[in-house]
Scaffold this active site. Structure first.
Site, PDB file in Angstrom:
ATOM      1  N   TYR A 595      21.924   1.887  11.092  1.00 40.11           N
ATOM      2  CA  TYR A 595      22.461   2.991  10.673  1.00 40.11           C
ATOM      3  C   TYR A 595      22.709   4.233  11.583  1.00 40.11           C
ATOM      4  CZ  TYR A 595      24.901   7.010   7.840  1.00 40.11           C
ATOM      5  OH  TYR A 595      26.678   7.585   7.524  1.00 40.11           O
ATOM      6  N   ARG A 636      21.532   8.144  -3.498  1.00 37.07           N
ATOM      7  CA  ARG A 636      21.552   9.255  -2.724  1.00 37.07           C
ATOM      8  C   ARG A 636      21.323   9.662  -3.566  1.00 37.07           C
ATOM      9  NH1 ARG A 636      26.454   9.270   0.704  1.00 37.07           N
ATOM     10  NH2 ARG A 636      27.533   8.057  -0.575  1.00 37.07           N
ATOM     11  N   ARG A 730      11.502  14.051   7.679  1.00 39.03           N
ATOM     12  CA  ARG A 730      10.797  15.363   6.923  1.00 39.03           C
ATOM     13  C   ARG A 730      11.477  16.152   6.723  1.00 39.03           C
ATOM     14  NH1 ARG A 730       6.481  15.520  11.701  1.00 39.03           N
ATOM     15  NH2 ARG A 730       8.129  14.929  12.582  1.00 39.03           N
ATOM     16  N   ARG A 732      15.428  18.570   7.516  1.00 37.58           N
ATOM     17  CA  ARG A 732      16.487  18.799   8.456  1.00 37.58           C
ATOM     18  C   ARG A 732      17.095  19.720   7.717  1.00 37.58           C
ATOM     19  NH1 ARG A 732      18.832  13.090   7.323  1.00 37.58           N
ATOM     20  NH2 ARG A 732      17.798  12.188   8.496  1.00 37.58           N
TER      21      ARG A 732
END
Ligand SMILES: [Zn+2]
Length: 767
Positions: A595, A636, A730, A732
């Site tokens: 991805y 998600r 970890r 973002r």
């Protein structure tokens, strides 16, 4: 249909044209036999009279009228419609009265006569402005009520004889108005002669009448009922007035009842000059072939399709055990209910705000009419809005309910959370969106989560803000946009939007100009890309390559490429919040690489096309977009937590839950995407997100548990499942300085508010 007493013979067939008096009439549409649409019943056992509801077309002048006339005594003496119960109408008539007073410089004490004055809704503001007013309305109860409230109202039918007497007794009128009544009158010769008798030589006759053009354009077949004898165009109206010694000198449109003509007329050779609007309207009507019988035969076919679709939708919901009620019991609602055969087996009850109708039963279909309070007592799952011209205020009023069905122009389920969100996006970009007027947008992934919002926003912009519609070509392999049951956020039916099934890994051929391209196809679910890494790579790289090739051929104004915040990988803590200039910390062989790396090569491809072929491509890197329409099955984190909680399960947090993210609600994200597409600099990259609330996954689960589930869901820590790709970043958080500075973008929706909205949609949309 209940205690039908058969088709009564007292309906007189109309053998000549009301406009040109010709006799060459042709039947073009039949809606069966129904009782008069305002003949509400005290008991479902009451006897009823049914009359045929058919339209005929005059081959002489193109006028459309009902083929049968029901006695006005039967229709209007016991009329229960009270205008002032609709706040929208109160404002409409206030505006109309001030417009007339100003435009024609009415002096204090001038006589204003309103024919079909109902409860005095139009005369009241005239009276307050110092005019002498007189109402005329044959509905006895309503006339008496109006008189008692200070607006003198005669309970008579208006005609030449009555007018002669009135002119003698009261003097001539400066203004005569006939709003929503002109189409009710069978003998227009006598009516217009009466106006001529009563009107002063410099006086103005103002007519508001339902507009046939709108009926056809918006498929408003339910506005056909026995009270509506005539269906005017500007052209037929001008012809009628001319034959009777009057002249139309101005014409416009208002939005009452889905679109009405507002006509200003005077005696022939009166003082007002004929405005260009008159020629403009008739030319437009000719172009739309409103004087062609075939137009109406086609229209009849469309109604048949509409009927099948709404019935299928309602029957499907009933099969699922859903409770459905109606909102609004206007006359048009009764045409729809009767012709479609929708009775108390489908609608439990109908809410109407008019106390005059509450406690009664709908004519022909016998559905009980109740007050607003009933909604709280017997909660429905869906509300069918029969008074669709008030759909927006009704959805607002029913704040606690979110699922609505709007029956025209095409039946569709509307979710009020989604509607509000689309409305707020359209509002925030309406100025920039003018660049889309008359243009064509091609979007790949147009039926996906983000793509479906973009398409729906353009649809709304077309309806509300754009002077010329923007055409949309939506490509998607899933083609969900064509099927209401699969559509993510709403079904779109518009002549300006085409849905085409196409796999974007193959070249795209389009035989028309394209001005903007949005490359939104692709997968964003970690579960999917772990399972199908090769398809993920191919879909991303070929998807963007084929868009860029098309962009090169079509010489477009802009291309928008959806990259991802994933291209930053697991950023160095010194680069959090992360600016666009950060180069990324990504493995080329890890489980997420398919991805991350394909999105990166997609960006490289974009800038290569920009430098080699001057394709004006703009790149966005979204940081965790969420909102209504996100499927719970794509794993998600937000939809996953919400659906687990909804199912009564604990919210599962991976590992220790100390990974942080920021989340950007869909309205903020889509606003930013449009800004970049329309105003961003070619060849540039923009972060899109909401940097104000960086939150770790444990805290997110706890927030959802407390804010959405009142602490009842619970939270548990679990190990990473095998299906989930390793190397999860970890932290973002975006640095949004660039988009803020260059495009004036600012995220507005807080995490708590966004979570509640996403949940409201998920709760109501799960079968
Ligand atoms: Zn005619």
């Amino acid at each position: 249909m209940g205690t039908a007493s058969g088709v009564a013979n007292s309906a007189g067939e109309k053998l000549s044209c009301r406009v040109c008096a010709g006799k060459s009439l042709q039947k073009v549409l039949s809606l069966g036999s129904t009782p008069p649409a305002n003949a509400f019943l005290k008991s479902p056992k009451d006897a009823e009279q049914f009359f045929p509801l058919e339209l005929s077309f005059c081959n002489g002048c193109g006028f459309v009228q009902l083929a049968n006339v029901v006695s006005p005594e039967l229709l209007f003496r016991d009329y229960v419609y009270v205008s002032s119960t609709s706040p929208v109408f109160v404002q409409h008539f206030k505006d109309l009265s001030s417009l007339i007073i100003k435009r024609f410089s009415l002096q204090h004490g001038s006589l204003v006569v309103d024919v079909g004055s109902n409860d005095g809704i139009l005369l009241r503001p005239f009276k307050e402005a110092g005019m002498k007013v007189l109402g005329i309305d044959p509905a006895e109860k309503i006339a008496a009520m109006a008189t008692a409230s200070g607006i003198e109202t005669l309970p008579i039918f208006f005609n030449a004889t009555a007018a002669k007497g009135l002119a003698k007794e009261r003097g001539r009128a400066k203004v005569i108005t006939a709003t929503s009544v002109f189409s009710h009158v069978d003998d227009l010769d006598s009516f217009v002669s009466g106006v001529k008798e009563l009107l002063s030589d410099d006086g103005v006759f103002v007519i508001e009448v339902y507009y046939l053009y709108e009926l056809l354009a918006k498929n408003l077949f339910d506005t056909i009922y026995h009270e509506h004898l005539s269906y005017f165009t500007a052209k037929t109206m001008a012809r009628l007035l001319q034959r009777l010694g009057m002249e139309m000198f101005d014409v416009g449109e208002t939005d009452t009842h889905g679109g009405s003509l507002r006509v200003f007329a005077q005696k022939a050779n009166g003082p007002h000059k004929v405005e260009p609007s008159v020629g403009r309207f008739t030319a437009m009507e000719d172009a739309m072939r409103l004087s062609d019988a075939k137009t109406y035969v086609e229209f009849a076919k469309k109604i048949g399709q509409n009927k099948a679709r709404l019935k299928e939708l309602l029957d499907g919901l009933k099969l699922m055990g859903k409770g459905i009620v109606g909102y609004g019991a206007p006359a048009k609602g009764n045409t729809l209910l009767n012709y479609f055969g929708i009775g108390p087996d489908i609608l439990d009850y109908i809410v109407d705000d008019s106390p005059w109708k509450q406690g009664l039963y709908t004519p022909g279909t016998h559905i009980p009419v109740v007050g607003f309070g009933e909604l709280g007592k017997r909660r429905p799952d869906y509300i069918l809005i029969l008074a669709w011209n008030f759909a927006e205020p009704i959805m607002k009023k029913c704040g606690g309910f979110t699922n609505f069905i709007i029956p025209v122009p095409v039946p569709q389920v509307v979710n009020s959370t989604v509607e509000e969100d689309l409305g707020s996006i359209a509002e925030s970009i309406k100025e920039d969106a003018k660049l889309l007027e008359g243009k064509t947008v091609m979007i790949t992934g147009g039926s996906g989560f983000i793509g479906s919002y973009i398409v729906a926003v353009i649809d709304l912009l077309n309806k509300k803000f754009l002077a010329k519609p923007c055409r949309v070509i939506s490509l998607d392999i899933h083609i969900t946009g064509q099927d209401s049951r699969n559509s993510l956020i709403k079904e779109i039916a518009s002549e300006h939007i085409s849905f085409i099934r196409h796999d974007v890994t193959f070249p795209i051929k389009i035989d028309e100009p394209v001005d903007y391209i949005i490359s939104a196809a692709g997968v964003a679910s970690p579960i999917y890309y772990k399972k199908f890494p090769i398809e993920t790579i191919e879909g991303t790289i070929f998807g963007v390559k084929n868009c860029l090739e098309l962009a090169r051929q079509k010489n477009v104004k802009a291309v928008l490429y959806f990259s991802s915040s994933e291209i930053y990988g697991d950023p160095d803590p010194n680069f959090i919040p992360t600016p666009e200039a950060y180069k990324g910390n990504v493995s080329s062989i890890g489980e997420r690489s398919c991805y991350d790396e394909s999105k990166r090569i997609g960006e490289t491809m974009c800038v290569a096309y920009f430098s080699v072929h001057k394709v004006p491509v703009k790149i966005v890197r979204p940081f965790n977009v969420y909102g209504p329409g996100m499927k719970s099955t794509d794993y998600r984190v937000i939809p996953m937590f919400l659906s687990q909680g909804l199912a009564g399960r604990e919210l599962p947090v991976h590992d220790k839950g100390n990974q942080t993210r920021t989340f950007c609600y869909i309205t903020d994200s889509i606003t930013a995407f449009f800004k970049v597409l329309l105003l961003g600099r070619p060849g540039e990259v923009y972060n899109v997100g909401n940097s104000s609330e960086e939150i770790n996954m444990l805290a997110l689960a706890e927030t959802i548990n407390s804010e959405v589930f009142n602490g009842k869901a619970g939270v548990k820590l679990i190990a990473y499942p095998d299906t989930y790709p390793k190397d999860e970043p970890r932290r973002r958080c975006p640095d949004l300085s660039k988009i803020r500075k260059e495009l004036g973008y600012e995220a507005k929706v807080s995490l708590k508010e966004g979570l509640k909205r996403a949940f409201a949609w998920l709760r109501d949309s799960s079968g």
